[in-house]
Scaffold this active site. Structure first.
Site, PDB file in Angstrom:
ATOM      1  N   HIS A  61       0.560  -0.964   0.354  1.00 42.58           N
ATOM      2  CA  HIS A  61      -0.112  -0.479  -0.439  1.00 42.58           C
ATOM      3  C   HIS A  61       1.065   0.887   0.261  1.00 42.58           C
ATOM      4  O   HIS A  61       2.068   1.366   0.444  1.00 42.58           O
ATOM      5  CB  HIS A  61      -0.309  -0.016   1.298  1.00 42.58           C
ATOM      6  CG  HIS A  61      -1.574  -0.917   1.249  1.00 42.58           C
ATOM      7  ND1 HIS A  61      -1.996  -2.006   2.425  1.00 42.58           N
ATOM      8  CD2 HIS A  61      -2.835  -1.847   0.287  1.00 42.58           C
ATOM      9  CE1 HIS A  61      -3.044  -2.869   2.022  1.00 42.58           C
ATOM     10  NE2 HIS A  61      -3.495  -2.518   1.321  1.00 42.58           N
ATOM     11  N   LYS A  71       5.639   6.383   7.608  1.00 43.12           N
ATOM     12  CA  LYS A  71       5.638   5.608   8.977  1.00 43.12           C
ATOM     13  C   LYS A  71       6.675   5.000   9.135  1.00 43.12           C
ATOM     14  O   LYS A  71       8.146   5.064   9.309  1.00 43.12           O
ATOM     15  CB  LYS A  71       5.015   4.236   8.021  1.00 43.12           C
ATOM     16  CG  LYS A  71       3.716   4.029   7.448  1.00 43.12           C
ATOM     17  CD  LYS A  71       3.879   3.490   6.252  1.00 43.12           C
ATOM     18  CE  LYS A  71       2.219   3.397   5.489  1.00 43.12           C
ATOM     19  NZ  LYS A  71       1.536   1.933   4.988  1.00 43.12           N
ATOM     20  N   TYR A 131       1.808   1.550  13.838  1.00 44.76           N
ATOM     21  CA  TYR A 131       2.347   2.235  12.895  1.00 44.76           C
ATOM     22  C   TYR A 131       2.120   3.951  12.967  1.00 44.76           C
ATOM     23  O   TYR A 131       0.604   3.870  13.069  1.00 44.76           O
ATOM     24  CB  TYR A 131       2.877   1.653  11.510  1.00 44.76           C
ATOM     25  CG  TYR A 131       1.425   2.339  11.118  1.00 44.76           C
ATOM     26  CD1 TYR A 131       1.117   2.795   9.687  1.00 44.76           C
ATOM     27  CD2 TYR A 131       0.544   0.489  11.021  1.00 44.76           C
ATOM     28  CE1 TYR A 131       0.055   2.430   9.601  1.00 44.76           C
ATOM     29  CE2 TYR A 131      -0.156   0.577  10.278  1.00 44.76           C
ATOM     30  CZ  TYR A 131      -0.770   1.576   9.466  1.00 44.76           C
ATOM     31  OH  TYR A 131      -1.986   1.231   8.505  1.00 44.76           O
ATOM     32  N   ASP A 169      -7.227  -6.550  -1.788  1.00 44.38           N
ATOM     33  CA  ASP A 169      -5.625  -5.892  -2.151  1.00 44.38           C
ATOM     34  C   ASP A 169      -5.517  -7.275  -3.084  1.00 44.38           C
ATOM     35  O   ASP A 169      -4.270  -7.221  -4.037  1.00 44.38           O
ATOM     36  CB  ASP A 169      -4.755  -6.840  -1.361  1.00 44.38           C
ATOM     37  CG  ASP A 169      -4.722  -5.672  -0.064  1.00 44.38           C
ATOM     38  OD1 ASP A 169      -4.860  -4.444  -0.112  1.00 44.38           O
ATOM     39  OD2 ASP A 169      -3.897  -5.979   1.044  1.00 44.38           O
TER      40      ASP A 169
END
Length: 184
Positions: A61, A71, A131, A169
């Site tokens: 992603h 991130k 995250y 996905d």
């Protein structure tokens, strides 16, 4: 705190100093001032957490400009293979991927800069992943690359029979079909 460079520019592994004694352990998970002193200047604005079972692959992603995200990824419980792909067209490592095992035992964190796709596979029975991000989620800027893209040929360290991927996905495009923009 130990900060390790990887083969991809600005992609860093951060390992905190852990203080153990007979009560257990203590470590700083995040210290903005220490990271800033080491040239890491992201302003993280949100924490996200996921829980997954063994065999799950989440990703790959990313978000395009102006909502691309940096991130800082860590594992609270379990073990994952964390994977990134360099999507910065002007980078010498464009199209290359990097992976590292992150676990609750090794306490390693992966700092993923703007311009990289991110995903992970769950290697343990379950895993909780947390995250930080430096930009809000923006649905219209969301993009992804199919996890089993033959151009990238990522080894997710899972038996193909145990892989669990979301329907969302599974319909992601291949690396050669993606469109994106990452402005500095």
């Amino acid at each position: 705190m130990v900060i390790e460079k990887t083969g991809i520019e600005d992609l860093l592994i951060i390992t905190p100093t852990v203080y153990n004694d007979d009560r257990g352990f203590f470590f700083e998970v995040y210290n903005h001032a220490k990271l800033y002193e080491n040239g890491i200047k992201f302003q993280f604005i949100q924490d996200n957490q996921s829980f997954s079972k063994q065999g799950v692959i989440r990703g790959l992603h990313f978000q395009i400009s102006p909502f691309s995200q940096a991130k800082l990824v860590r594992v609270l419980q379990g073990q994952i293979l964390d994977v990134v792909v360099d999507l910065r067209k002007d980078s010498p490592t464009y199209g290359q991927h990097f992976s590292v095992v992150l676990s609750a035992d090794n306490n390693k964190q992966l700092l993923v800069p703007h311009g990289l796709a991110h995903g992970f596979s769950v290697l343990s029975e379950t895993a909780s992943v947390m995250y930080k991000v430096d930009q809000v989620y923006h649905k219209e800027s969301e993009r992804g690359i199919r996890y089993d893209d033959p151009t990238l040929a990522i080894d997710w360290q899972l038996d193909s029979k145990e892989v669990i991927v979301s329907e969302k996905d599974l319909i992601l495009p291949s690396f050669n079909e993606i469109d994106w923009s990452f402005d500095s």
